[in-house]
Structure formats: C-alpha cells, structure tokens
Scaffold this active site. Structure first.
Site, short mmCIF file in Angstrom:
data_model
loop_
_atom_site.label_atom_id
_atom_site.label_comp_id
_atom_site.label_asym_id
_atom_site.label_seq_id
_atom_site.Cartn_x
_atom_site.Cartn_y
_atom_site.Cartn_z
CG ASP A 250 -32.35 -11.80 -27.68
OD1 ASP A 250 -32.31 -12.93 -27.17
OD2 ASP A 250 -32.10 -11.57 -28.88
CE LYS A 272 -41.74 -9.37 -26.93
NZ LYS A 272 -42.75 -10.36 -26.99
CG ASP A 305 -28.30 -21.26 -36.23
OD1 ASP A 305 -27.19 -21.82 -36.29
OD2 ASP A 305 -28.74 -20.50 -37.13
CG MET A 385 -41.37 -17.64 -31.73
SD MET A 385 -40.89 -16.39 -32.92
CE MET A 385 -40.33 -17.37 -34.30
N GLY A 414 -36.52 -25.66 -22.56
CA GLY A 414 -35.73 -26.83 -22.91
C GLY A 414 -34.24 -26.67 -22.64
#
Ligand code: SAH
Length: 466
Positions: A250, A272, A305, A385, A414
């Site tokens: 993803d 998405k 993870d 999020m 990051g």
C-alpha cells in the site's frame, strides 16, 4: 538507466580490434575468452596479439585502419591512441550499424564493457555507465570477495539437471521452490566445497523424491516494511520479499523497498487509489487467500510493523481460517524509526519511563480517546494518523491537565530523504504547521523527551537541512 546490460553470445562471430598494443591485447583477450574470432588491424601488431588472433581462428591485418576491415564483423573495438582513426572508426561503424567501443572515449561508444565477475557460467557485470570505471572495479572486488569461488560449479550442476527436473515438476513455481531449497541445502554446500560427484548424487535423489504437491503449496508472508528507509528492512523481510510471486503493498511502502522484490513478481497495489478509496480490507483479505490458493508465495508488505495499527491481525485471521501457511515478520514501526532518525529518545531515565502508541484516527468525525489516562507524568505519547486531528488532540490534552508548553514534534515522511521535523509545544504545534505544507505520512510525538532534541545537534542539522 543509461545502458541496457545484455549477455551477448559471441562464439564464432568476428570481432574487430583496431590497434596493436597493450590496450588492444586486453580487449582482445576478453573477446577471445567469449569465443569471438579476432580480426586485428594496425600498422604494428605485437607477437602476443598475433598469436591470440591465430588461436581464435581469426586473422591479423598489418596495415593502417580502413573501413573494409569492418566487413562481416559483429562488433568493433578501437584501441588506438590516434584521435582521427578513432573518430573515423566510430563513424564507419555507426553507418554500418556495427556496435562500436572506443576505449576510454564514451562519446565514441555505442556500447561499453562493464567490469565483470566471472564464475563461468555465472557472470556478473557492473557498470557505472562510464561515470567512474574505478568505482565499478571497486564494486567488482567487493563482490568477488563475497562470492564462493566454486559458484560456477554449482551453476553447472544445476544446469545439468534442469530438463530432468522440468519433466518431474511441470509447474514453474514448484521448480523455483525446489531450486531455492537446493541452494540452501547440502547439495549446494557440497558443490561449493568441491565435492561435485556427491552433490550430483544428492541432487538426483532429491529430484527422484520431489513432491510436486508439497512444493506448489501457497503461503502468505505478512511482512513489516519499516517506515521508509530500505536499510531498515529486516534480513528476513528481504529474503521473503525476494521469494514472493506476488507482492501486495500500500501507500506507506516506499518505492525503494518495492525495488527489492523479485523482478518477475506481480506487484499489486491495494492502497488508496487516486479517488482516495482504499481497497476495502475484506477484499485484501480475500485477495491474499485467492493468490495463496493458486499455490503462490504471497508477500503482504505493510508499512512499519504489521501488528501496529496495521490491521495485520485481521489479515491473518482470514488466512488461518482458510488453512493457509503464513508467517509474520515484524518491522520497525514508525514511532521507533521516526524517533531514532529525529534524535528523540522515546524513553529516557530522566524524562519518560513509558511510551504509549495512540491512534489519532477519526471515527464518525472525531477522535475518541481516554484523554484523562493520556495525561500521565513521565509518559511519552506517540500519535499515529494524527495530522487531521492535531487541533483536537492538542485541545483535549491541555483540557485534561497537560501543560500547554509540553514539548511536541511532528515528523513528516520520517526516515526517508524527505524527512521533516517540526518542533514546538503541544499548545503551539497546530499553529506552527498551519501555513506550512506538510506531507503525509506524519507522526506526532508529545512529551518531555522532545525537549532533549536540541541537544542532539547532529540530528538538528539534518532536520534543518531537510
Ligand atoms: N503499521 C504502521 C502504522 C500504520 S498506520 C507502523 O507500524 O508504523 C499509518 C500511520 O503510521 C501514518 O498515518 C503515520 O502516522 C505513521 N507513519 C508510517 N510511516 C511513517 C513515516 N515514514 N513517517 C511518519 N509517520 C509514519
């Protein structure tokens, strides 16, 4: 990619070398090793070179270069120090569509010689596209040192049994499994140790007892891909990624990580789409089961993870239910990766004795979190999020007793080359980012430990550079 590496079968073809000195010898030797018939043309030709041409079944023309020497040749190498001859040669060859290389003169080359590691029949070529032959040779020496010297023997033996195995195991996937197992087992060990007959016997009995059904069984690997920097993949993640027939990934999985998949693996995007709709989780679960039931090795790559805000649990539920074998490979979660790369220790004996990972994801238009338990002295909070809900998070933490000047940082993208760290306080952060372009994904770290950040000046300068 400026050049396409290809392996060219030269056996029995004529290769022209223009030049009679040391440089010409080096190139001629390489061409002869590949089985070419050498034609050498130069006013003076060393005896060594003459002997080499003769041995290759070719010829020597002791004369100045002329275009007729190109008749019937497959490729030509210019190895003279005469600029005019080189330019003429290049022009003549291009006109005749003959690949040409003028040594140490990239503009006059339509192909270049890569540095090679030769473990015949295994051949590795390394090219810097002419930018730095020294770097290419340096890389070659590194690779030489890690490859077993008998690799060629192993390849030879595997080649001998290929067609026999193809009859025994008609499915390509099963054969790949078989060979991968062979490479990690005693056959390979024996071949690499020079015990070739034993290796052959063992391989024969392994083929005799190969079980097509078992080898064609599908499997799912739920693999943590880390936060972005491909160096943060685990060895196991890399191994499985290179084994998989299908890779489902993803948005959070970086391109560099995807690059590590097998070249011929199917890469299936399940994040998405442009219209912002992710493939529903149920469909992803079904897809995993679907591919595995076709006997494929399926790698489900997830950012960070798989079991931290990754819905990995739901995916394996389905897989287990369908009776499919699976393994889960942990990854560096965004909190660990971002904190390390930003120079923020998540715990610290003086400032934080615990750390809490929280989701800032909104459900039905707001974030519902146990705010009173989140305001705990000595605890670092990491919000995943949380970008959209940042104002709400900030407001609620303060309303539940957190001091407004509690240090807080927002880390965008990051661990990647585009990492950005914005440091402020829990009160100021929503305003601090208001007029800035902030790129997803972002992570928010709240706690005294963020105040330690300025001390790590190396990280600070990195962050400022970004
Ligand atoms: N399983 C993932 C988290 C998935 S939830 C993990 O363990 O990291 C998605 C959220 O992770 C993003 O909204 C963001 O908050 C965070 N995230 C993932 N990668 C990140 C990165 N490189 N930089 C900042 N945040 C990241």
């Amino acid at each position: 990619m400026q050049y396409l590496p290809i392996a060219w079968r030269l056996v029995g073809q004529t290769a022209l070398v223009v030049g009679g000195g040391d440089v010409a010898i080096r190139k001629a030797r390489l061409l002869a090793r590949a089985g070419a018939r050498l034609r050498i043309i130069a006013p003076e030709i060393s005896d060594d070179l003459k002997a080499m041409a003769e041995k290759s079944g070719g010829e020597v023309l002791v004369q100045a270069y002329q275009a007729s020497a190109l008749d019937g040749v497959s490729l030509v190498v210019g190895a003279t120090d005469d600029g005019d001859v080189n330019a003429q040669l290049h022009k003549d060859a291009v006109e005749r569509n003959i690949p040409v290389n003028v040594v140490d003169n990239p503009p006059l080359c339509t192909f270049i010689f890569p540095a090679i590691v030769d473990r015949d029949p295994i051949l590795i070529s390394i090219s810097s596209g002419g930018a730095s032959p020294v770097l290419a040779r340096w890389l070659r020496s590194k690779i030489e040192t890690i490859l077993p010297s008998r690799l060629g023997d192993l390849a030879q033996i595997m080649g001998e049994y290929r067609s026999q195995l193809a009859k025994k195991l008609p499915s390509i996937g099963a054969r790949r499994q078989f060979w991968e197992g062979t490479l990690e087992g005693p056959v390979a060990e024996q071949a690499l140790a020079g015990r070739l007959d034993e290796a052959r016997q063992r391989l024969q009995s392994a083929i005799d007892s190969a079980d097509a059904k078992k080898l064609s069984k599908g499997e799912v690997y739920l693999v943590g891909a880390g936060p972005g920097d491909p160096d943060l993949l685990t060895f196991r993640a890399l191994r499985l990624l290179q084994k998989a027939d299908v890779v489902l990934y993803d948005r959070l999985v970086s391109d560099q990580v995807l690059e590590m998949a097998r070249r011929d693996a199917d890469l299936v995007y399940v994040g998405k789409a442009r219209d912002k709709h992710a493939l529903p989780q149920d469909n992803i679960n079904d897809l995993l089961v679907h591919y595995a039931q076709q006997g494929k090795k399926v790698c489900r790559l997830k950012g960070g993870d798989p079991f931290i805000f990754g819905r990995g649990g739901e995916e394996i539920d389905k897989i287990a239910e369908a009776g499919i074998d699976f393994q889960v490979v942990p990854g560096v979660t965004a909190a660990a990766g971002c904190a390390a790369y930003a120079g923020i220790p998540l715990t610290h004996r003086d400032y934080a004795q615990s750390v809490r990972f929280v989701t800032g994801h909104r459900k039905d238009g707001s974030v519902s979190l146990p705010w009173d338990t989140l305001v705990t002295p000595g605890e670092t909070l990491v919000f995943y999020m949380g970008l959209v809900s940042l104002p709400e998070i900030s407001k609620n933490l303060i309303a539940h007793g957190m001091r407004a000047d509690m240090p807080a940082a927002l880390i965008s993208r990051g661990t990647t080359n585009d990492q950005e760290v914005i440091v402020g306080t829990v009160g100021s952060l929503p305003k601090d980012i208001q007029n800035r372009e902030v790129h997803a994904p972002t992570l928010i770290i709240v706690g005294e430990v963020v105040g330690v950040f300025p001390r790590y000046s190396w990280f600070r300068s990195q962050a400022e550079q970004n």
